[in-house]
Design a protein around this motif. Sequence first.
Motif, PDB file in Angstrom:
ATOM      1  N   ILE A   1       0.849  -1.202   0.000  1.00 18.17           N
ATOM      2  CA  ILE A   1       0.000   0.000   0.000  1.00 18.17           C
ATOM      3  C   ILE A   1       0.880   1.244   0.000  1.00 18.17           C
ATOM      4  O   ILE A   1       1.848   1.319   0.758  1.00 18.17           O
ATOM      5  CB  ILE A   1      -0.881   0.030   1.268  1.00 18.17           C
ATOM      6  CG1 ILE A   1      -1.701  -1.259   1.403  1.00 18.17           C
ATOM      7  CG2 ILE A   1      -1.751   1.285   1.297  1.00 18.17           C
ATOM      8  CD1 ILE A   1      -3.035  -1.245   0.765  1.00 18.17           C
ATOM      9  N   VAL A   2       0.535   2.174  -0.832  1.00 19.37           N
ATOM     10  CA  VAL A   2       1.153   3.496  -0.749  1.00 19.37           C
ATOM     11  C   VAL A   2       0.152   4.411  -0.057  1.00 19.37           C
ATOM     12  O   VAL A   2      -1.013   4.469  -0.443  1.00 19.37           O
ATOM     13  CB  VAL A   2       1.485   4.034  -2.149  1.00 19.37           C
ATOM     14  CG1 VAL A   2       1.753   5.533  -2.106  1.00 19.37           C
ATOM     15  CG2 VAL A   2       2.681   3.281  -2.725  1.00 19.37           C
ATOM     16  N   HIS A   3       0.580   5.058   0.973  1.00 17.64           N
ATOM     17  CA  HIS A   3      -0.328   5.931   1.710  1.00 17.64           C
ATOM     18  C   HIS A   3       0.366   7.254   1.990  1.00 17.64           C
ATOM     19  O   HIS A   3       1.361   7.308   2.719  1.00 17.64           O
ATOM     20  CB  HIS A   3      -0.758   5.271   3.019  1.00 17.64           C
ATOM     21  CG  HIS A   3      -1.705   6.122   3.810  1.00 17.64           C
ATOM     22  ND1 HIS A   3      -3.025   6.263   3.464  1.00 17.64           N
ATOM     23  CD2 HIS A   3      -1.514   6.878   4.916  1.00 17.64           C
ATOM     24  CE1 HIS A   3      -3.624   7.078   4.321  1.00 17.64           C
ATOM     25  NE2 HIS A   3      -2.722   7.473   5.209  1.00 17.64           N
ATOM     26  N   LEU A   4      -0.147   8.292   1.385  1.00 15.58           N
ATOM     27  CA  LEU A   4       0.417   9.625   1.592  1.00 15.58           C
ATOM     28  C   LEU A   4      -0.656  10.491   2.212  1.00 15.58           C
ATOM     29  O   LEU A   4      -1.810  10.453   1.807  1.00 15.58           O
ATOM     30  CB  LEU A   4       0.836  10.245   0.263  1.00 15.58           C
ATOM     31  CG  LEU A   4       1.868   9.468  -0.548  1.00 15.58           C
ATOM     32  CD1 LEU A   4       1.979  10.042  -1.945  1.00 15.58           C
ATOM     33  CD2 LEU A   4       3.223   9.529   0.161  1.00 15.58           C
ATOM     34  N   ASP A   5      -0.270  11.250   3.187  1.00 17.98           N
ATOM     35  CA  ASP A   5      -1.244  12.140   3.810  1.00 17.98           C
ATOM     36  C   ASP A   5      -0.506  13.371   4.298  1.00 17.98           C
ATOM     37  O   ASP A   5      -0.314  13.568   5.492  1.00 17.98           O
ATOM     38  CB  ASP A   5      -1.953  11.420   4.960  1.00 17.98           C
ATOM     39  CG  ASP A   5      -3.089  12.265   5.529  1.00 17.98           C
ATOM     40  OD1 ASP A   5      -3.433  13.281   4.906  1.00 17.98           O
ATOM     41  OD2 ASP A   5      -3.613  11.894   6.597  1.00 17.98           O
ATOM     42  N   ASN A   6      -0.078  14.170   3.344  1.00 20.74           N
ATOM     43  CA  ASN A   6       0.703  15.341   3.709  1.00 20.74           C
ATOM     44  C   ASN A   6      -0.213  16.461   4.181  1.00 20.74           C
ATOM     45  O   ASN A   6      -1.141  16.862   3.496  1.00 20.74           O
ATOM     46  CB  ASN A   6       1.538  15.810   2.517  1.00 20.74           C
ATOM     47  CG  ASN A   6       2.531  14.740   2.109  1.00 20.74           C
ATOM     48  OD1 ASN A   6       3.128  14.086   2.960  1.00 20.74           O
ATOM     49  ND2 ASN A   6       2.674  14.530   0.809  1.00 20.74           N
ATOM     50  N   GLN A   7       0.074  16.911   5.375  1.00 20.13           N
ATOM     51  CA  GLN A   7      -0.745  17.931   6.023  1.00 20.13           C
ATOM     52  C   GLN A   7      -0.029  19.269   5.959  1.00 20.13           C
ATOM     53  O   GLN A   7       1.198  19.333   6.028  1.00 20.13           O
ATOM     54  CB  GLN A   7      -0.939  17.573   7.496  1.00 20.13           C
ATOM     55  CG  GLN A   7      -1.424  16.168   7.743  1.00 20.13           C
ATOM     56  CD  GLN A   7      -2.933  16.058   7.674  1.00 20.13           C
ATOM     57  OE1 GLN A   7      -3.618  17.076   7.710  1.00 20.13           O
ATOM     58  NE2 GLN A   7      -3.430  14.836   7.545  1.00 20.13           N
ATOM     59  N   LYS A   8      -0.824  20.300   5.896  1.00 15.73           N
ATOM     60  CA  LYS A   8      -0.220  21.625   5.881  1.00 15.73           C
ATOM     61  C   LYS A   8       0.423  21.961   7.215  1.00 15.73           C
ATOM     62  O   LYS A   8       1.114  22.959   7.345  1.00 15.73           O
ATOM     63  CB  LYS A   8      -1.274  22.661   5.497  1.00 15.73           C
ATOM     64  CG  LYS A   8      -1.582  22.571   4.000  1.00 15.73           C
ATOM     65  CD  LYS A   8      -2.894  23.207   3.634  1.00 15.73           C
ATOM     66  CE  LYS A   8      -3.290  22.696   2.263  1.00 15.73           C
ATOM     67  NZ  LYS A   8      -4.735  22.826   2.033  1.00 15.73           N
TER      68      LYS A   8
ATOM     69  N   ASN B   1       1.089  21.133  -4.511  1.00 16.97           N
ATOM     70  CA  ASN B   1       0.722  19.836  -5.089  1.00 16.97           C
ATOM     71  C   ASN B   1       1.078  18.645  -4.190  1.00 16.97           C
ATOM     72  O   ASN B   1       0.663  17.526  -4.453  1.00 16.97           O
ATOM     73  CB  ASN B   1       1.359  19.663  -6.469  1.00 16.97           C
ATOM     74  CG  ASN B   1       2.875  19.703  -6.413  1.00 16.97           C
ATOM     75  OD1 ASN B   1       3.482  19.082  -5.555  1.00 16.97           O
ATOM     76  ND2 ASN B   1       3.477  20.450  -7.334  1.00 16.97           N
ATOM     77  N   GLU B   2       1.869  18.892  -3.144  1.00 24.59           N
ATOM     78  CA  GLU B   2       2.290  17.779  -2.281  1.00 24.59           C
ATOM     79  C   GLU B   2       1.240  17.420  -1.245  1.00 24.59           C
ATOM     80  O   GLU B   2       1.271  16.317  -0.693  1.00 24.59           O
ATOM     81  CB  GLU B   2       3.589  18.145  -1.549  1.00 24.59           C
ATOM     82  CG  GLU B   2       4.742  18.445  -2.485  1.00 24.59           C
ATOM     83  CD  GLU B   2       5.942  19.002  -1.724  1.00 24.59           C
ATOM     84  OE1 GLU B   2       6.100  18.720  -0.523  1.00 24.59           O
ATOM     85  OE2 GLU B   2       6.719  19.764  -2.349  1.00 24.59           O
ATOM     86  N   TYR B   3       0.312  18.376  -0.978  1.00 21.67           N
ATOM     87  CA  TYR B   3      -0.608  18.164   0.131  1.00 21.67           C
ATOM     88  C   TYR B   3      -1.820  17.370  -0.298  1.00 21.67           C
ATOM     89  O   TYR B   3      -2.233  17.388  -1.458  1.00 21.67           O
ATOM     90  CB  TYR B   3      -1.038  19.511   0.729  1.00 21.67           C
ATOM     91  CG  TYR B   3       0.135  20.215   1.362  1.00 21.67           C
ATOM     92  CD1 TYR B   3       0.661  19.754   2.575  1.00 21.67           C
ATOM     93  CD2 TYR B   3       0.746  21.299   0.736  1.00 21.67           C
ATOM     94  CE1 TYR B   3       1.764  20.383   3.146  1.00 21.67           C
ATOM     95  CE2 TYR B   3       1.838  21.930   1.303  1.00 21.67           C
ATOM     96  CZ  TYR B   3       2.343  21.464   2.514  1.00 21.67           C
ATOM     97  OH  TYR B   3       3.420  22.072   3.084  1.00 21.67           O
ATOM     98  N   GLY B   4      -2.393  16.694   0.676  1.00 23.35           N
ATOM     99  CA  GLY B   4      -3.615  15.936   0.427  1.00 23.35           C
ATOM    100  C   GLY B   4      -3.411  14.482   0.720  1.00 23.35           C
ATOM    101  O   GLY B   4      -2.343  14.037   1.160  1.00 23.35           O
ATOM    102  N   LEU B   5      -4.463  13.749   0.455  1.00 22.46           N
ATOM    103  CA  LEU B   5      -4.516  12.348   0.798  1.00 22.46           C
ATOM    104  C   LEU B   5      -4.375  11.526  -0.465  1.00 22.46           C
ATOM    105  O   LEU B   5      -4.996  11.817  -1.489  1.00 22.46           O
ATOM    106  CB  LEU B   5      -5.867  12.070   1.462  1.00 22.46           C
ATOM    107  CG  LEU B   5      -6.076  10.686   2.041  1.00 22.46           C
ATOM    108  CD1 LEU B   5      -5.205  10.495   3.295  1.00 22.46           C
ATOM    109  CD2 LEU B   5      -7.548  10.495   2.383  1.00 22.46           C
TER     110      LEU B   5
END
Lengths: 703, 703
Positions: free
Chosen positions: B203-210, B219-223
């Motif tokens: 699983i790839v899971h990205l959740d970059n928060q401000k 463009n890096e932020y979000g789920l």
Amino acid sequence: MLRNLINRTPKLNNGDPEQKRQEIREYFHSTFDLYEKLFEVLTSDEAYYKKATPLRHPLIFYLGHTATFFINKLLLAGLVKDRVNPEFESIFAVGVDEMSWDDLSETRYEWPTVHQVMTYRNAIRQTVDTVIQTTPLTLPINWENPWWPIIMGIEHERIHLETSSVLIRQHALQFVEPHSLWEACQKSGTAPENNLVHIPEGIVHLDNQKSDAFYGWDNEYGLHTAEIPDFQVSRYLVSNQEFLDFVEAKGYTNDAFWEEEGLSWKNYTHAAHPTFWIAYGHEWQLRLMTEVVAMPWDWPVEVNYHEAKAFCNWKKQQTGHPVRLPTEDEWYRLYDISGLNAIPADQKATANIHLDRYASSCPITEFSHGELYDVVGNVWQWTETPIYPFEGFEVHPLYDDFTTPTFDGRHNIMKGGSWISCGNESQYSARYAFRRHFFQHAGFRYVVSETPATVNTSHYETDKLLSEYAEFHYGDEYFGIQNFSEALAHLAIQAMGNKPARTALDLGCAAGRATFELAKHFDQVTGIDFSARFIGMGVKLAEQGVLRYTLADEGELVSYKERKLVDLGLNEVRNKVTFFQGDACNLKPQFTGYDLILAANLIDRLYSPSKFLSAVHERLNMGGILLLTSPYTWLEEHTKKEQWIGGFKKDGENFSTLDGLKAILGKHFHLVQGPLAVPFVIRETKRKFQHTLSEATIWERIA
Amino acid sequence: MLRNLINRTPKLNNGDPEQKRQEIREYFHSTFDLYEKLFEVLTSDEAYYKKATPLRHPLIFYLGHTATFFINKLLLAGLVKDRVNPEFESIFAVGVDEMSWDDLSETRYEWPTVHQVMTYRNAIRQTVDTVIQTTPLTLPINWENPWWPIIMGIEHERIHLETSSVLIRQHALQFVEPHSLWEACQKSGTAPENNLVHIPEGIVHLDNQKSDAFYGWDNEYGLHTAEIPDFQVSRYLVSNQEFLDFVEAKGYTNDAFWEEEGLSWKNYTHAAHPTFWIAYGHEWQLRLMTEVVAMPWDWPVEVNYHEAKAFCNWKKQQTGHPVRLPTEDEWYRLYDISGLNAIPADQKATANIHLDRYASSCPITEFSHGELYDVVGNVWQWTETPIYPFEGFEVHPLYDDFTTPTFDGRHNIMKGGSWISCGNESQYSARYAFRRHFFQHAGFRYVVSETPATVNTSHYETDKLLSEYAEFHYGDEYFGIQNFSEALAHLAIQAMGNKPARTALDLGCAAGRATFELAKHFDQVTGIDFSARFIGMGVKLAEQGVLRYTLADEGELVSYKERKLVDLGLNEVRNKVTFFQGDACNLKPQFTGYDLILAANLIDRLYSPSKFLSAVHERLNMGGILLLTSPYTWLEEHTKKEQWIGGFKKDGENFSTLDGLKAILGKHFHLVQGPLAVPFVIRETKRKFQHTLSEATIWERIA
């Protein structure tokens, strides 16, 4: 000779309801009868189908039309539920008016037989009779009363009684024959020398209320007051005799006597004498409704407006006096001082009117009315007045194209009625208007007056954009949004505080509402717009106090609207506003020294907003206020992209119009208020609106 | 060799404010210094003004640009009040990107001297230093914090450190010279045989928060979550050696290996080998930033996406295996299992990155990361993935064109960073995307996978009409007016009562909101529209759950909007809707048997509304409901006048569209509700709206 008096139009405001029901029933049947009897002068079925004049339907149409009219109005009013004969009712509904050449496809019409139409008329008669006998009746019968369309149908048929009689008169002689019920006057002789009677100055005051006793068409209602200077008027209607002088003086060949429109008509028709005159060897004869007679020289001549006007112009040249036709108002003066009264209900009128006397004209010497003759009756009298709406005019919803199409400056009023004018037609208040080249049983008398005939505005603005702006500036509010011009004027006046308020400039004034609103605070307000058509609306309001326009409702359907300064509380400031055509980017030098400049929704419609903005301080007194509003709707069609002052990326960053305003105005102005969002709504149709937020900024000149 | 570590991008979420101020100040100055030092490799002033590549500005622009960027962002943020040098700041603001041929007017640019630009840079340095020293600082520094644009300016300069190094590498050799601070790697040798490493599914899971610790671009932020099937990946980056096989196999002359876009590029440029390769007699040499060296065969090859992709296609043909580039997500899998950590703050990275090692690439064997080599560093690695926004993407208001222009399906993501990627660029989360033909310090590794590379939607609808409808259907409410589609679906569902609710048809569905709304009540809903472009929006939502579009604000300025089914409570009904292109006047036979048909704002846009209305009952079950709405805005451009079903005079009387509906539908339908006015608002710009009342009528099929 007609056996009985033709029924008078009934009083609608009082009486016993059941008696009134019977009176109306009789009024209906007698009118329906009389109309059918008119067609008895036709000699054959062919007479119904051959056209009397090329631009009008044959008479079979008119026989069916008055019946169909009933059913259409009763359907609209909900008094009947179903059509009697949908096919006939489509054939007979429209086509009363003169058509244009390309409308004349004969093959379009497969007319029913006379017998079929009479059977149809009988069915309609039965339907209307049932409606009359069964519809609950409460008095008074006014506009809203369900009985109104019943009376409307009857009066409509009475109009066609007259207009069909004219068509019959225009029909080939072989198709008509004398009829005992329609006997022409037998008297004729030498005409008297006409002469002038002095009419003292006086007031014309009309105030026809919808609660009045008698049925009226929508154009009769409203308030109208006018001061009429004294004038002289011909004692008699112009007779065939008197008109012969004009014919013999080559009046028909000398173009100089003819107005431009009349000349076009004359060139088109090659008219050389009045239309009902017949040159018979060296004699003149006259065509009546069913026969041709030796010219009755003392009968009134029958002509259209153009011929009457040409006669006046010739007379003017002959006498050196200012001869013209009377105005509508001058006719009311004649009536008012003639001692005339309404036509009595139970005895003959003292005039050749309402079929009380003859089925034709009669000598102009037979009916004296005070010092004059034939103030009413004999023939209609053309006036100089194109029909226009009185103050408070409203369109009757059941017949919205009775009057409004005639408010075009091309339909002149005739007054007084003719020998066959019955019912409403015979009344003082009746206001029938026809195209100036039209023939009716109509002639004229002339006046001599130093006062030119005034032309009242009758125009309904129908241009889509202009009428949208008329409504935007002067019309109703939608979605609860305050009138935009009013809101801006309020904002401007508030911003002025105690500053001097001598002059203001409303730049891009469009229809001018804000110009008027600012005049409540300023001594003088100038409204300037690039479009002369737009300022025309403001000019009209300032001059006449009233603006009329049509509003698009749905598809081709429109409604009619009238707005008056007095109702908007702006009548007192009429003299404080002046409108000019001008270009905000290139203003004439005289427009300067203002205490306030308002530029509402202007900058995004200029070809060079920066040219305007960078010089606007020159027009404003030091300390003066500049109020700008705009939704910043930049469009290339108005402002080339390189001229936009904002709304783009500048050096990589968003550069708004407000940024642009600050950059350009900063040198001379201080932003004292804003940005504020001021909403406005522009109505496009009954259901479609533009709803916009204009950004307002208020600037004070500091350098 | 660089003396010290290049400062790492600072942690922004905690620490002592005054220490943080000093850390940022040092980060600023060291970056500003480093950038200027890069330009020290240029041999003369001429080197600043001669273009390195014809479609890019000369280097003098880039020297000024990073300074101007600071002042622009600080102005926007209100941290400074005045420009330092308006003229320079106009020259240096925009023009970073490759230009098109017609944009190349040399005469437009009168570049300042190098001395002037350095003086300007010093002034900017002073200004930014003052801002850093005087602006109150509270942690954390997040998007809204006034310090954000300061970090933005520094990270921006670090990007240009890399891109300028590429431009310098592309400059003519005479304009550059070796520099002690920018020493290339000296090691090279024979490349190892590449081979494949198996990567298990995961699983790839990205959740970059401000609120994260480090500065990020929008463009890096979000789920983002994705399940990645197992795949094989090349252990090493593709070396010059490995790529030589492709070159020698005539890979550049065999068009079959090239994708369509790549072929266009190859034909245009006549490329025959990697751009930094130099054929020297029978030898190959390699151009580095400041020198040319004998080909280091074990260094990674540097190519654009097209060349990398052609190599994969050739390899696929050679091996019979499904060879391609990794997707962005597959790269995250490589990183996740490699055992890598963020680059340490105080010691060298275990990779050729952040200038910790060389001012050039190095052998692909030098830095192992788990079983692989060079997961990060050395050169960027092209992916198959055009950049797209993660869930919850928002545009940063201070730099709204950093990312959004790349959401066009034409910019592919590179991952991993190169030897000169510093600061944000060196991070796991960095997402830089370039046009596929662009050169950076970029190469590739390949994967073998049966799973095709998925392309995520990145498209922002920019067509004015489509984006207006996207907002109309899925966007905000204005003037307090409820979403129109929602209101209609509610009305329809209410009218259904307890009737069967198996299938519904949304005819003229446009962007499809009502289709989704009806699916809350019906088992299956069909959306049909004449425009394939309109239904494309519904299709996209049903497939991807998200719709992105730009909204016109003012002039050319736009804002970016994203709407998701899940936020509208419509995610569960995604599988109940189907969209088709179709013509309401000529529907295919299969569209029948519906329990409800909704035709919202349709009939006045049909070429033959009566054709549709007279047959619509055939599509509806007996007892089924037909909901019609329309503002009856009849326009000839959509419906010829003879096809209007109302909105005109018929047989002399007003005939409304409602009259027409009753006449046509009467045979098969009973009017059960209405007419009702249902309002809707369509946003045209930030300030301009259409505000319309649609007339709704609800009909039940009875025959």
